[in-house]
Design a protein around this motif. Structure first.
Motif, short mmCIF file in Angstrom:
data_model
loop_
_atom_site.label_atom_id
_atom_site.label_comp_id
_atom_site.label_asym_id
_atom_site.label_seq_id
_atom_site.Cartn_x
_atom_site.Cartn_y
_atom_site.Cartn_z
N ARG A 85 0.82 -1.22 0.00
CA ARG A 85 0.00 0.00 0.00
C ARG A 85 0.85 1.26 0.00
O ARG A 85 0.43 2.31 -0.47
CB ARG A 85 -0.90 0.03 1.24
CG ARG A 85 -2.10 -0.87 1.17
CD ARG A 85 -3.04 -0.61 2.34
NE ARG A 85 -3.64 -1.85 2.78
CZ ARG A 85 -3.44 -2.42 3.95
NH1 ARG A 85 -2.65 -1.83 4.85
NH2 ARG A 85 -4.04 -3.55 4.26
N CYS A 86 2.05 1.15 0.55
CA CYS A 86 2.93 2.32 0.67
C CYS A 86 3.63 2.67 -0.63
O CYS A 86 4.27 3.72 -0.72
CB CYS A 86 3.97 2.07 1.76
SG CYS A 86 3.28 1.92 3.41
N ASP A 87 3.53 1.83 -1.63
CA ASP A 87 4.22 2.08 -2.90
C ASP A 87 3.24 1.86 -4.05
O ASP A 87 2.69 0.78 -4.21
CB ASP A 87 5.41 1.14 -3.06
CG ASP A 87 6.39 1.63 -4.12
OD1 ASP A 87 5.95 2.33 -5.06
OD2 ASP A 87 7.59 1.32 -4.02
N SER A 88 3.02 2.88 -4.83
CA SER A 88 2.12 2.79 -5.98
C SER A 88 2.87 2.83 -7.31
O SER A 88 2.25 2.96 -8.38
CB SER A 88 1.09 3.92 -5.93
OG SER A 88 1.75 5.18 -5.97
N ILE A 89 4.20 2.74 -7.25
CA ILE A 89 5.01 2.75 -8.46
C ILE A 89 5.66 1.40 -8.72
O ILE A 89 5.63 0.87 -9.84
CB ILE A 89 6.12 3.83 -8.38
CG1 ILE A 89 5.50 5.21 -8.15
CG2 ILE A 89 6.95 3.83 -9.67
CD1 ILE A 89 4.58 5.68 -9.27
N TYR A 90 6.23 0.81 -7.68
CA TYR A 90 6.95 -0.45 -7.84
C TYR A 90 6.37 -1.53 -6.92
O TYR A 90 5.86 -1.23 -5.84
CB TYR A 90 8.43 -0.27 -7.50
CG TYR A 90 9.14 0.73 -8.38
CD1 TYR A 90 9.27 0.52 -9.75
CD2 TYR A 90 9.67 1.89 -7.83
CE1 TYR A 90 9.93 1.43 -10.56
CE2 TYR A 90 10.34 2.81 -8.63
CZ TYR A 90 10.45 2.59 -9.99
OH TYR A 90 11.09 3.50 -10.78
N PRO A 91 6.49 -2.79 -7.32
CA PRO A 91 6.05 -3.87 -6.44
C PRO A 91 6.97 -4.00 -5.23
O PRO A 91 8.19 -3.92 -5.35
CB PRO A 91 6.15 -5.12 -7.34
CG PRO A 91 7.15 -4.75 -8.39
CD PRO A 91 6.98 -3.29 -8.62
N ALA A 92 6.36 -4.16 -4.05
CA ALA A 92 7.12 -4.30 -2.81
C ALA A 92 7.77 -5.68 -2.74
O ALA A 92 7.33 -6.63 -3.39
CB ALA A 92 6.21 -4.08 -1.61
N LYS A 93 8.80 -5.79 -1.92
CA LYS A 93 9.56 -7.05 -1.85
C LYS A 93 8.68 -8.22 -1.40
O LYS A 93 8.73 -9.31 -1.99
CB LYS A 93 10.75 -6.91 -0.91
CG LYS A 93 11.63 -8.16 -0.87
CD LYS A 93 12.86 -7.98 0.00
CE LYS A 93 13.73 -9.24 -0.04
NZ LYS A 93 14.96 -9.09 0.78
N ARG A 94 7.87 -8.01 -0.37
CA ARG A 94 7.03 -9.11 0.11
C ARG A 94 6.06 -9.57 -0.98
O ARG A 94 5.81 -10.77 -1.15
CB ARG A 94 6.26 -8.68 1.36
CG ARG A 94 7.07 -8.68 2.65
CD ARG A 94 6.20 -8.34 3.85
NE ARG A 94 6.91 -8.51 5.11
CZ ARG A 94 7.67 -7.57 5.66
NH1 ARG A 94 7.82 -6.40 5.04
NH2 ARG A 94 8.29 -7.80 6.82
N ALA A 95 5.49 -8.62 -1.72
CA ALA A 95 4.55 -8.98 -2.78
C ALA A 95 5.24 -9.78 -3.88
O ALA A 95 4.67 -10.73 -4.42
CB ALA A 95 3.90 -7.72 -3.36
N VAL A 96 6.46 -9.39 -4.22
CA VAL A 96 7.21 -10.12 -5.25
C VAL A 96 7.56 -11.53 -4.76
O VAL A 96 7.42 -12.51 -5.51
CB VAL A 96 8.51 -9.36 -5.62
CG1 VAL A 96 9.37 -10.20 -6.55
CG2 VAL A 96 8.17 -8.03 -6.28
#
Length: 285
Positions: A102-113
């Motif tokens: 939720r804190c990043d709307s430009i790049y995928p976060a590490k946990r999500a990846v």
């Protein structure tokens, strides 16, 4: 097979939940030794459900019905569609993964990846676990998405497609409806992964609590929201829907580069539009 059909249904559902809850393999990776997925939701559909045949007509002749792929794997069984059950499960992202993305709307976060890469390896283990579980009960089963016959295809009507769609299977199995992004809005939200198994058993299907394939989406039901479009860094979501080409270009040209440089992970995953929206973790209606 010693269990009744109803007992078998409950056994399958509880076994999947227990496997996700207890398995040491339900982990992001060594650098983040925490759960990849929270507890799943399980649904069932009949192999002869008319929507499977409508999908084949709509998407393309290459798209499998449960009977198509099951008989490719077990041609000697000569089963009828009514004798098949499709078991579908929904794996929700964890609170930590959701909060980070939720804190990043430009790049995928590490946990999500990591959930998309290492977490998908565990998703595949669920399929193999379930096939073994059923075979111990004397029931033949397959994991369509893991079949060597599975292929990416091009639909004349929809563009990028495949021979088996986990989201459509989950929709048919009573687990959710589609959003403006083409993601499935489930009772556990859109921030999920999905898997399925086809088994040579007749189990009562999960009742679909919806009458329209877009029913849970605020845009389609009320003409409001579009938070997913605001979140999309590729500008691939508009009132007209999801532009698969723009989406894929962003994943391959921008998201993948960031993921490699920032996390040293090879992945084309984005998924940002699934987080930070009213449908992230629930049905928003």
């Amino acid at each position: 097979m010693g269990k009744s059909i109803e007992d078998l249904r409950l056994y399958i559902e509880s076994s999947i939940v227990e496997f996700v809850n207890d398995s040491i393999h339900n982990s992001l990776d060594e650098s983040l030794p925490e759960r990849a997925w929270d507890l799943p939701l399980v649904g069932f559909s009949k192999g002869d459900d008319e929507i499977y045949y409508k999908l084949k007509e709509d998407i393309g002749e290459f798209h499998w019905t449960p009977e198509d792929i099951f008989l490719k794997v077990y041609p000697e069984l000569k089963v009828q569609p009514i004798e098949l059950t499709v078991i579908s499960w929904i794996l929700p992202q964890t609170k930590k993964t959701k909060a980070e993305q939720r804190c990043d709307s430009i790049y995928p976060a590490k946990r999500a990846v990591l959930a998309r890469t290492h977490g998908e390896v565990f998703n595949e283990k669920i399929g193999k676990f379930l096939v073994n579980l059923l075979e111990n009960e004397g029931i033949k089963a397959i994991v369509p998405g893991q079949s060597s016959l599975w292929e990416n295809k091009k639909s004349e009507k929809y563009g990028f497609a495949s021979t088996w769609s986990e989201r459509h299977v989950a929709y048919i199995s009573g687990l959710g409806t589609f959003s403006l992004t083409d993601a499935l809005i489930t009772p556990l939200g859109t921030a999920v992964r999905i898997g399925s198994v086809i088994a040579n058993i007749s189990i009562k299907p999960t009742k679909r609590k919806y009458s329209n394939h877009n029913e849970y989406c605020l845009f389609y039901s009320r003409g409001t929201c579009m938070n997913c479009a605001k979140r999309c860094p590729a500008y691939a979501i508009t009132e007209k829907g999801h532009d698969k080409i723009k989406c894929r270009e962003y994943q391959r040209n921008i998201a993948s580069k960031h993921t490699k440089e920032a996390y040293n992970i090879d992945s084309n995953y984005c998924g940002i539009c699934l987080f930070g929206t009213p449908c992230e973790s629930c049905i928003p209606l």
